[in-house]
Design a protein around this motif. Structure first.
Motif, PDB file in Angstrom:
ATOM      1  N   ALA A 140     -29.320  25.597 -64.817  1.00 24.90           N
ATOM      2  CA  ALA A 140     -29.750  26.917 -64.682  1.00 24.90           C
ATOM      3  C   ALA A 140     -28.783  27.823 -63.651  1.00 24.90           C
ATOM      4  N   TYR A 179     -28.012  35.335 -70.928  1.00 30.59           N
ATOM      5  CA  TYR A 179     -29.049  34.239 -71.290  1.00 30.59           C
ATOM      6  C   TYR A 179     -29.482  34.588 -72.468  1.00 30.59           C
ATOM      7  N   GLY A 216     -25.108  29.189 -64.981  1.00 27.49           N
ATOM      8  CA  GLY A 216     -25.225  30.571 -65.783  1.00 27.49           C
ATOM      9  C   GLY A 216     -25.259  31.754 -64.710  1.00 27.49           C
ATOM     10  N   PRO A 276     -34.635  34.633 -69.418  1.00 23.65           N
ATOM     11  CA  PRO A 276     -33.427  35.539 -68.826  1.00 23.65           C
ATOM     12  C   PRO A 276     -33.771  36.409 -67.720  1.00 23.65           C
ATOM     13  N   ARG A 288     -26.452  39.563 -66.664  1.00 25.71           N
ATOM     14  CA  ARG A 288     -26.891  38.139 -66.564  1.00 25.71           C
ATOM     15  C   ARG A 288     -28.083  37.996 -67.520  1.00 25.71           C
ATOM     16  N   SER A 289     -28.941  38.910 -67.622  1.00 26.80           N
ATOM     17  CA  SER A 289     -30.184  38.652 -68.613  1.00 26.80           C
ATOM     18  C   SER A 289     -29.776  38.684 -70.034  1.00 26.80           C
ATOM     19  N   GLN A 323     -29.638  32.449 -76.085  1.00 26.70           N
ATOM     20  CA  GLN A 323     -30.779  31.760 -76.699  1.00 26.70           C
ATOM     21  C   GLN A 323     -30.541  31.963 -78.311  1.00 26.70           C
TER      22      GLN A 323
END
Length: 672
Positions: free
Chosen positions: A335, A351, A338, A121, A347-348, A355
């Protein structure tokens, strides 16, 4: 580097090369474990089912650590975090080589996966800020190539080293490139966060607000849901694949590594092609790119079934080559999606949360491994195709929403300086292209509203015109099918009522917002539920409300069901005023009330407006609109037919005749 710069249309190639290196060495470790799986399992006297359980355990634990680290990455410098993750998986790769028991091996693989899962991420968040949307799919294609390169060299290197020195030596040898890459990448500068897209919030959100904010983005939630099936199909197939070649064709570790490398070449070529196709599709429209992914995934489902039915090795290897190539085609766009949907400052986290949700993919993955163990590999790959097919339908749902969700951060709405109307008035609320359906029947068709701060706007039309549905979509009671809503420049499309209310949007649903069996005071306290934890503030607000609505004070102990229609409306307005709304949505203020009562309510609404409350008023009465509102929107059959000063309605005989006199309805749409 010159060729890479040209491929990226002149943008700096160094960050892409750095992220490529980190991603590639990560895949070396992963490929080593996957392709050497049969001999590793054999050394511990385990079969494909047990090996699948190990893979699932690793999958389950690692993402739980990714969430807090990714939250930190959304608030702090990301490059040191990415490098620390690389060092983590290098250390645990060496620990895998030293594992003497199955428990030690599981712990080592979990540790290695922690670094890899947390890093991914962060890497994608960095790539989104290193490169503009016009070349981002290409840049992410370079990043995705690292998976293929790492898989090829991991398969060949691990197979060769294991053939001569044993599987433990492979983990030791392939950890060295990771350490060298860390030394080479450490000087890459951190990019500015949100370099190319607008941030939705300048301040870091508290943890409890991150998930609701992301979940309100419609395509984001379907990325999460669909990912469960995609991860399940891919993980299950990947775990089973080396066992398929070993048990079906008696191929050793080096031979399996060669097959993996050959298939990886197909993915490598396809990824470059796919990156160009993806960029063209995204530049045209995001939904076109997502539909293209779905079409490729449909093809992958068929190829998976064919692979499971392959009668000979000479047919299985070419089919596997095609399968890897198809995955390579879509990986850059998967990819890129996202990075387009999630706000730059989240954003991180988007992701990482994905997960965790994708942990549910462990269930179908484990089923695939168990089917291979009990029923055979053909059935296992067929079931994987069914799982992937389910995820593909989620991709089609994403295509419905993604264009509007990408438009959420349109600078026209997000920039403070741009939130003004043509006359310089500050825009508080804006809807654009708003559509809503009930049970598949569309009732709103592209509704555009612009509400200025401090004004009173009437929303007019007959029953069924879509007025109340428009208010419900703004307040979050119904979710739009399309379009967007901005409040004070912040996208709020899809947010639930408790969040929109906390922002200052309060709806007064006519006389329907009370509980007849409760007293007036109990109704007021219930309406102030957001203040329930601050008793002093609640008491203060109640006193303020009773000063604005003095007629309610003597009625506090009475049952609300005993109130007159006008008193009920006052109670509903008082409930709304308790929450100090910035925007008050009033549904059917005058319906069924005597004229004298309506005049009293109009005076109350004017007073609320003088207190600084912006008001949107749903009305069927043109007289009430002319008396109270500055501007009006006229709706018919889910569309806006007129927008302008209320006084101009008197000159629009076509609208008045159509709605109130039962005249013609086929007049063209018009605006003022």
């Amino acid at each position: 580097m010159k060729r890479l710069r040209g491929y990226l249309d002149g943008e700096d190639p160094k960050p892409a090369a750095a992220m490529f290196g980190l991603n590639a060495v990560d895949e070396l470790d992963n490929a080593t474990f996957i392709w050497l799986g049969p001999i590793i399992a054999e050394s511990f006297d385990k079969g494909v089912g047990a090996f699948g359980i190990i893979g699932v355990l690793v999958l389950v634990v690692a993402p739980l650590v990714a969430v807090p680290v990714s939250l930190a990455a959304d608030r702090r410098t990301r490059m040191p975090i990415a490098l620390a993750c690389a060092a983590t998986w290098a250390v645990f790769s060496l620990a895998s080589a030293a594992a003497l028991t199955l428990t030690m091996l599981v712990l080592a693989r979990i540790g290695s996966s922690l670094g890899r899962t947390v890093s991914y991420p962060v890497q994608l968040s960095l790539m989104a800020d290193f490169y503009s949307p016009r070349v981002r799919a290409k840049a992410l294609g370079v990043h995705a190539q690292a998976n293929t390169v790492g898989a090829i060299f991991g398969a060949l290197g691990a197979g060769a080293v294991a053939h001569f020195f044993g599987w433990r030596a492979a983990f030791v040898v392939l950890a060295i490139p990771t350490l060298l890459t860390i030394l080479a990448v450490r000087k890459v500068a951190e990019p500015a966060r949100g370099s190319y897209e607008r941030r939705e919030t300048e301040q870091a959100l508290p943890f409890r607000e991150v998930f609701p904010r992301l979940y309100a983005i419609r395509s984001q939630r379907y990325v999460w849901f669909g990912g469960v099936y995609l991860v399940g199909a891919v993980l299950g197939s990947t775990l089973v694949l080396p066992f398929y070649f070993k048990e079906t064709y008696d191929i050793g570790p080096f031979g399996v590594g060669v097959i993996g490398a050959v298939a990886g070449l197909g993915a490598m070529v396809a990824t470059f092609i796919g990156a160009r196709i993806a960029q063209d599709r995204l530049n045209e429209a995001a939904r076109i790119g997502v539909r293209w992914i779905a079409s490729v995934c449909f093809a992958i489902c068929g190829v998976l079934v064919l692979f499971g039915l392959a009668p000979t090795l000479w047919l299985a290897v070419p089919v596997l080559f095609v399968l890897f190539a198809l995955f390579g085609l879509v990986s850059p766009l998967l990819a890129a999606i996202g990075t387009l949907i999630a706000p730059p400052e989240l954003r991180s986290s988007a992701y990482a949360i994905g997960q965790v949700i994708w942990l549910l993919g462990a269930i179908p993955a484990l089923v695939i491994a168990l089917i291979a163990d009990r029923l055979g590999f053909g059935w296992a790959f067929a079931f994987a195709a069914v799982v992937l097919l389910r995820g593909t339908f989620h991709l089609l749902t994403i295509a419905r929403y993604i264009d509007d969700d990408v438009a959420r951060r349109d600078p026209e709405h997000v920039d403070t300086a741009a939130r003004t109307d043509q006359d310089g008035s500050v825009l508080l609320l804006e809807t654009k292209g708003l559509t809503v359906s009930y049970d598949g029947v569309q009732v709103l068709f592209g509704v555009d509203l612009r509400i200025r701060q401090g004004e009173i706007v009437a929303l007019l039309g007959t029953n069924g015109a879509g007025k109340s549905t428009t208010l419900n979509a703004i307040n979050g009671l119904v979710e739009p099918d399309g379009g967007n809503i901005w409040f004070d420049g912040t996208p709020i499309t899809g947010e639930p009522p408790e969040r929109t209310t906390a922002r200052g949007i309060v709806q007064a649903p006519g006389g329907r917002g009370i509980f007849p069996g409760l007293t007036v005071e109990e109704n007021l306290r219930l309406g102030a539920f957001l203040l329930r934890n601050d008793k002093a503030l609640l008491s203060s607000r109640l006193e303020e409300v009773l000063e604005v609505f003095p007629a309610l004070r003597p009625l506090l102990p009475q049952r609300a069901g005993a109130l007159s229609g006008g008193q009920r409306q006052q109670l509903v307005l008082a409930q709304a005023f308790l929450l100090k709304p910035r925007l008050l949505l009033i549904d059917e203020l005058s319906l069924g009330l005597a004229p004298v009562i309506v005049q009293e309510l109009l005076a109350t609404v004017r007073r609320l407006n003088r207190e600084g409350v912006t008001i949107v008023l749903v009305e069927q009465s043109v007289n009430v609109a002319l008396t109270l509102a500055d501007r009006a929107y006229f709706m018919e059959k889910g569309q806006v037919r007129f927008e302008g000063p209320t006084s101009e309605l008197l000159h629009r005989d076509d609208l008045l005749r159509s709605v109130f006199l039962g005249g013609r309805t086929d007049v063209p749409l018009a605006t003022a």
